[in-house]
Design a protein around this motif. Structure first.
Motif, short mmCIF file in Angstrom:
data_model
loop_
_atom_site.label_atom_id
_atom_site.label_comp_id
_atom_site.label_asym_id
_atom_site.label_seq_id
_atom_site.Cartn_x
_atom_site.Cartn_y
_atom_site.Cartn_z
N ILE A 166 23.47 42.25 52.26
CA ILE A 166 22.41 43.24 52.10
C ILE A 166 22.25 44.05 53.39
O ILE A 166 22.23 45.28 53.37
CB ILE A 166 21.08 42.56 51.71
N TYR A 187 13.57 37.11 49.08
CA TYR A 187 14.21 38.26 49.72
C TYR A 187 13.19 39.31 50.12
O TYR A 187 13.30 39.93 51.18
CB TYR A 187 15.26 38.86 48.78
N ILE A 199 18.00 45.54 44.92
CA ILE A 199 18.53 44.17 44.87
C ILE A 199 18.20 43.62 43.49
O ILE A 199 17.04 43.36 43.17
CB ILE A 199 17.90 43.30 45.97
N PHE A 239 22.77 46.18 44.46
CA PHE A 239 23.35 44.84 44.57
C PHE A 239 23.11 44.14 43.24
O PHE A 239 21.99 43.69 42.95
CB PHE A 239 22.69 44.05 45.71
#
Length: 272
Positions: free
Chosen positions: A45, A70, A123, A155
Motif C-alpha cells: 500500500i 488498515y 483498499i 488494491f
C-alpha cells in the motif's frame, strides 16, 4: 478461515453479519498469520500511494474496512482515510477504536453516497470474497472506479481457488461429496451457490474482470503466502525466526510459483 462451501439460507439476510459476529476479524490480523498478511499488505500500500502529495492530501477509501486495522494504521501515518463497512458489529468496533474517523455503513455494490472521483486509492480487502456472481463483482468494480480519481490505485483482494480445494476439500476429506453435488467441477474449480457466503477465484477470472473493467495491473502479490497452511509452526516460532519469515514473505510476495496456493491475493490496479 470459514469453509467457503458452507451453505447459508437466502432468507437469512444477516448471514454475513452472523459470520463476522462470530469470526472476530479484529483478532485475526493480530495473530501471527494475520500479522504477516497485514505487514506485507501495508508495504505494498505504501509503495503504491502517491509520492507527489503531502500525506494529509492523499485520500484513501478503506472499502470493507472490517474493524479498522488498515484505517487506523493509515490515519496514524497522516493520510486522509474514509472507511466503509457492511457489518454493523465491525463498524461499531471501528468507530469505538477510531472515534473521529469518517465512516459509513455500506457495501461495494452501491457507493453513490460517496463523491465521484474523490479517492487517490481504494483498499478493497474483503468485498470480492463475498460477491458470488461475476455480475456483482463487475458492479463493485464499476462503483469503485467511479469514486477513484483518474490515475488512482485500487488494491483488490481475492480468495484463491486452490487454497480452498486443498485446505477445505482435500484436507477435510470432502472432495468427493462436493464434486458429487456440483460444488466443484472436473477441473477442480469451486462453484459456490448464489447464496453461499464465499467465492474463491482463479487467475483466469481475475484477468477477465480486469479486462472488462479496463483497469491496468501494476503488480499482483500474495500478502500471506503459505501462512494458512503453517499456522501451528508460525505460532511456535521465536520472535527472531518469525521476523525472518515476514521478510521471506515480503521477498516472495510477487513470485508466480508462490502465489497460486496462497489463501489471499491482491491485484494492484491503476485507473487510466
Amino acid at each position: 478461515m470459514t469453509n467457503p462451501l458452507k451453505h447459508h439460507s437466502t432468507k437469512d439476510q444477516t448471514a454475513l453479519e452472523r459470520h463476522y459476529n462470530s469470526h472476530k476479524e479484529d483478532l485475526r490480523l493480530q495473530r501471527r498469520h494475520g500479522v504477516v498478511e497485514f505487514r506485507v499488505s501495508m508495504k505494498y500500500i505504501l509503495d503504491y500511494l502517491p509520492k507527489d502529495k503531502d500525506k494529509s492530501e492523499i485520500k484513501i477509501l478503506d472499502l470493507g474496512a472490517g474493524t479498522g486495522r488498515y484505517t487506523k494504521e493509515l490515519l496514524s501515518m497522516g493520510y486522509d482515510v474514509t472507511a466503509v463497512e457492511p457489518v454493523r458489529h465491525n463498524l461499531e468496533i471501528l468507530r469505538k477504536n477510531i472515534p473521529d474517523v469518517k465512516s459509513y455503513l455500506g457495501n461495494a455494490l452501491n457507493l453513490k453516497f460517496l463523491e465521484p472521483q474523490k479517492f487517490d486509492a481504494v483498499i478493497s480487502f474483503g468485498p470480492m470474497y463475498h460477491l458470488i456472481s461475476d455480475d456483482d463483482k463487475l458492479q463493485a468494480f464499476a462503483e469503485t472506479k467511479n469514486v477513484t480519481v483518474d490515475g488512482g490505485i485500487i488494491f483488490q483482494a481475492y480468495l484463491l481457488n486452490d487454497y480452498s480445494i486443498v485446505s477445505h476439500c482435500f484436507a477435510e476429506n470432502r472432495i468427493t461429496e462436493l464434486i458429487a453435488r456440483g460444488a466443484i467441477d472436473d477441473k477442480f474449480r469451486v462453484h459456490p451457490a448464489p447464496n453461499d457466503l464465499y467465492d474463491y477465484v482463479d487467475f483466469e477470472t481475475i484477468d477477465m474482470l480486469n479486462t472488462q473493467t479496463g483497469l491496468t495491473r501494476l503488480t499482483i502479490f500474495s500478502p500471506d503466502g503459505p501462512t494458512d497452511f503453517i499456522r501451528t509452526q508460525l505460532n511456535a516460532m521465536n520472535n527472531e525466526t518469525f521476523e525472518l519469515f515476514v521478510k521471506y514473505q515480503m521477498q516472495r510476495a510477487e513470485r508466480p510459483d508462490m502465489i497460486g496456493a496462497s489463501s489471499h491475493i491482491v491485484d494492484v490496479l491503476k485507473k487510466v
